[in-house]
Enzyme design. Sequence first.
Site, short mmCIF file in Angstrom:
data_model
loop_
_atom_site.label_atom_id
_atom_site.label_comp_id
_atom_site.label_asym_id
_atom_site.label_seq_id
_atom_site.Cartn_x
_atom_site.Cartn_y
_atom_site.Cartn_z
N LYS A 1 32.87 49.98 34.05
CA LYS A 1 33.75 50.29 32.90
C LYS A 1 32.91 50.13 31.65
CE LYS A 1 37.87 47.98 34.72
NZ LYS A 1 38.81 46.87 34.44
N ASP B 1 41.04 43.33 44.09
CA ASP B 1 42.40 42.76 44.20
C ASP B 1 43.10 42.62 42.87
OD1 ASP B 1 40.63 40.63 43.27
OD2 ASP B 1 42.35 39.31 43.59
N PHE C 1 42.86 48.73 34.94
CA PHE C 1 42.68 47.68 35.94
C PHE C 1 42.85 48.32 37.32
CE2 PHE C 1 43.51 44.11 38.66
CZ PHE C 1 42.51 43.23 38.24
N VAL C 2 41.78 48.25 38.12
CA VAL C 2 41.79 48.94 39.41
C VAL C 2 41.88 47.96 40.58
CG1 VAL C 2 40.61 51.03 38.62
CG2 VAL C 2 39.25 49.07 39.36
N GLU D 1 27.82 45.06 44.16
CA GLU D 1 29.00 44.57 43.45
C GLU D 1 30.09 45.65 43.44
OE1 GLU D 1 30.95 42.44 42.64
OE2 GLU D 1 30.41 41.46 40.76
N ASP D 2 31.32 45.21 43.31
CA ASP D 2 32.43 46.17 43.27
C ASP D 2 32.54 46.86 41.92
OD1 ASP D 2 33.24 43.82 41.99
OD2 ASP D 2 35.07 43.57 43.15
N ARG E 1 43.38 44.53 48.51
CA ARG E 1 41.96 44.72 48.85
C ARG E 1 41.78 45.74 49.98
NH1 ARG E 1 38.87 40.75 46.24
NH2 ARG E 1 39.83 38.70 46.05
P1 IMP Z 1 32.72 41.07 34.39
O1 IMP Z 1 32.07 39.74 34.45
O2 IMP Z 1 33.66 41.17 33.21
O3 IMP Z 1 31.76 42.24 34.43
O4 IMP Z 1 33.70 41.17 35.61
C1 IMP Z 1 33.25 41.39 36.86
C2 IMP Z 1 34.22 40.94 37.92
O5 IMP Z 1 35.58 40.95 37.48
C3 IMP Z 1 34.16 41.92 39.06
O6 IMP Z 1 33.23 41.48 40.00
C4 IMP Z 1 35.56 41.91 39.59
O7 IMP Z 1 35.69 40.91 40.57
C5 IMP Z 1 36.43 41.57 38.44
N1 IMP Z 1 37.04 42.78 37.85
C6 IMP Z 1 36.69 43.41 36.69
N2 IMP Z 1 37.46 44.48 36.48
C7 IMP Z 1 38.31 44.55 37.53
C8 IMP Z 1 39.35 45.48 37.88
O8 IMP Z 1 39.67 46.47 37.19
N3 IMP Z 1 39.98 45.22 39.06
C9 IMP Z 1 39.68 44.16 39.85
N4 IMP Z 1 38.73 43.28 39.56
C10 IMP Z 1 38.04 43.48 38.40
MG MG Z 2 33.67 40.74 41.89
#
Ligand code: IMP
Ligand code: MG
Length: 171
Positions: A128, A156, A149-150, A96-97, A162
């Site tokens: 994070k 993206d 926010f990255v 995962e990113d 990207r």
């Molecule tokens: P979560 O469900 O809140 O953990 O969010 C996960 C998903 O949100 C990641 O797989 C990303 O696609 C997106 N995401 C969360 N933070 C960022 C960010 O800072 N930049 C870009 N995408 C993000």
């Molecule tokens: Mg993602």
Amino acid sequence: MEISGVLITEEKLQNRIKELSKQIEEDYKGEEILALSVLKGATFFTIDLTKHIKNPVSFEFIELSSYGSGTESTGKIILNKDITGKIENKNILIIEDIIDTGITMQYLMEHIKEKNPNSIQVASLLSKPSRRKVEVPIKYCGFEIPNKFVVGYGMDYDEKYRNLPYIGYIE
Ligand code: IMP
Ligand code: MG
């Protein structure tokens, strides 16, 4: 939206990813790994991470979304594209990113567990921790970052940025 600054340079990214590859190689001791990459954000990381691993690696891709076009998660996960192959008895490495609230990864791990793999581990380039709402076991974490926010290196803002080779942030 313009990029406000660079958070992680290309060199730092690549060095850390090589370290993670070595760690994975040591842990899996020659076993086959099924790399499950989360589209679209984890694609760059998936390729750079796995190309340094000497174990046999096969690939599956899954696409989930929780974000609209903004910078805040909606908390509701949509499965856009499921995996196509059989993963029963395989050693799954979810790639995962970024893990933010953890809600996406919690959903994904539950979804994958139902398909009866042999093992599931998580590799996430970024985390994070200050934003976490549910606990997620991240075995391989590239960098813990502050609440910014990255974008870049797969990630993206509204489908843009990207292809940047580094991680930037937007304020
Ligand atoms: P979560 O469900 O809140 O953990 O969010 C996960 C998903 O949100 C990641 O797989 C990303 O696609 C997106 N995401 C969360 N933070 C960022 C960010 O800072 N930049 C870009 N995408 C993000
Ligand atoms: Mg993602």
